[in-house]
Write an enzyme that holds these catalytic residues in place. Structure first.
Site, PDB file in Angstrom:
ATOM      1  N   CYS A  53       0.814  -1.225   0.000  1.00  0.00           N
ATOM      2  CA  CYS A  53       0.000   0.000   0.000  1.00  0.00           C
ATOM      3  C   CYS A  53       0.842   1.267   0.000  1.00  0.00           C
ATOM      4  O   CYS A  53       0.569   2.205  -0.749  1.00  0.00           O
ATOM      5  CB  CYS A  53      -1.012  -0.010   1.147  1.00  0.00           C
ATOM      6  SG  CYS A  53      -0.305  -0.006   2.803  1.00  0.00           S
ATOM      7  N   HIS A 105      -2.664   0.364   6.888  1.00  0.00           N
ATOM      8  CA  HIS A 105      -3.045   0.385   5.476  1.00  0.00           C
ATOM      9  C   HIS A 105      -3.294   1.827   5.065  1.00  0.00           C
ATOM     10  O   HIS A 105      -3.703   2.662   5.881  1.00  0.00           O
ATOM     11  CB  HIS A 105      -4.301  -0.460   5.237  1.00  0.00           C
ATOM     12  CG  HIS A 105      -4.632  -0.624   3.788  1.00  0.00           C
ATOM     13  ND1 HIS A 105      -3.776  -1.233   2.909  1.00  0.00           N
ATOM     14  CD2 HIS A 105      -5.708  -0.238   3.058  1.00  0.00           C
ATOM     15  CE1 HIS A 105      -4.325  -1.235   1.691  1.00  0.00           C
ATOM     16  NE2 HIS A 105      -5.494  -0.627   1.762  1.00  0.00           N
ATOM     17  N   HIS A 117      -5.850   1.992  -3.778  1.00  0.00           N
ATOM     18  CA  HIS A 117      -4.909   1.383  -2.831  1.00  0.00           C
ATOM     19  C   HIS A 117      -4.463   0.026  -3.347  1.00  0.00           C
ATOM     20  O   HIS A 117      -5.031  -0.499  -4.293  1.00  0.00           O
ATOM     21  CB  HIS A 117      -5.557   1.245  -1.448  1.00  0.00           C
ATOM     22  CG  HIS A 117      -6.797   0.405  -1.434  1.00  0.00           C
ATOM     23  ND1 HIS A 117      -6.879  -0.780  -0.740  1.00  0.00           N
ATOM     24  CD2 HIS A 117      -8.006   0.558  -2.043  1.00  0.00           C
ATOM     25  CE1 HIS A 117      -8.092  -1.300  -0.900  1.00  0.00           C
ATOM     26  NE2 HIS A 117      -8.789  -0.500  -1.694  1.00  0.00           N
TER      27      HIS A 117
END
Length: 155
Positions: A53, A105, A117
């Site tokens: 990410c 994340h 993402h």
């Protein structure tokens, strides 16, 4: 009759298929994201061979000369300035607690309630902030791009 049935089947396929994203922006940011949609997840990855990410964020932000960002999502969440969820604009970074122990994340807000993402299970994709999984794990957002970089992204 055969042509009619084939036409109906074609129409059914056309009208029941769903796009990858309902976000139809023609912005430069969205174009860059579209280029790498589907790229697989790779822990520590920072290239089109595979992204994690934060590596995905670094790759996209580099396209807009957005300055030096830290490598990990937890450290990226401390960069720039905080942004309220209601004030998000294209290029803002959004952060989530997916492991139960702080920021784990991150993604890039692309507008219309959506963010891009690199998901560990599905690779680079676009999701909605209102999806229950992300809504329940949202922590913060940061504005890390200059006005010049934002202008490049939004065009």
């Amino acid at each position: 009759m055969k042509k009619f049935i084939l036409s109906l089947m074609g129409a059914a396929v056309l009208f029941t298929s769903t796009p990858v994203s309902t976000y139809a922006s023609t912005s430069s940011l969205n174009s860059e994201v579209q280029e790498v949609l589907g790229t697989p997840y790779q822990w520590g990855g920072t290239t089109t061979a595979g992204f994690d990410c934060s590596g995905f964020i670094l790759y996209i932000m580099e396209k807009f000369n957005s300055g030096d960002l830290p490598r990990t999502s937890a450290s990226q969440a401390k960069a720039g300035t905080p942004v309220a969820k209601d004030d998000l604009r294209e290029g803002d970074l959004v952060f989530f607690n997916t492991l139960g122990s702080g920021i784990s994340h991150a993604g890039i807000y692309i507008g219309d309630g959506e963010f891009a993402h690199s998901s560990s299970s599905k690779g680079v994709r676009i999701s909605k902030l209102t999806d229950s999984y992300y809504r329940d794990r949202y922590v913060t957002a940061r504005r890390v791009v200059s006005e010049t970089s934002y202008s490049k992204m939004a065009n």
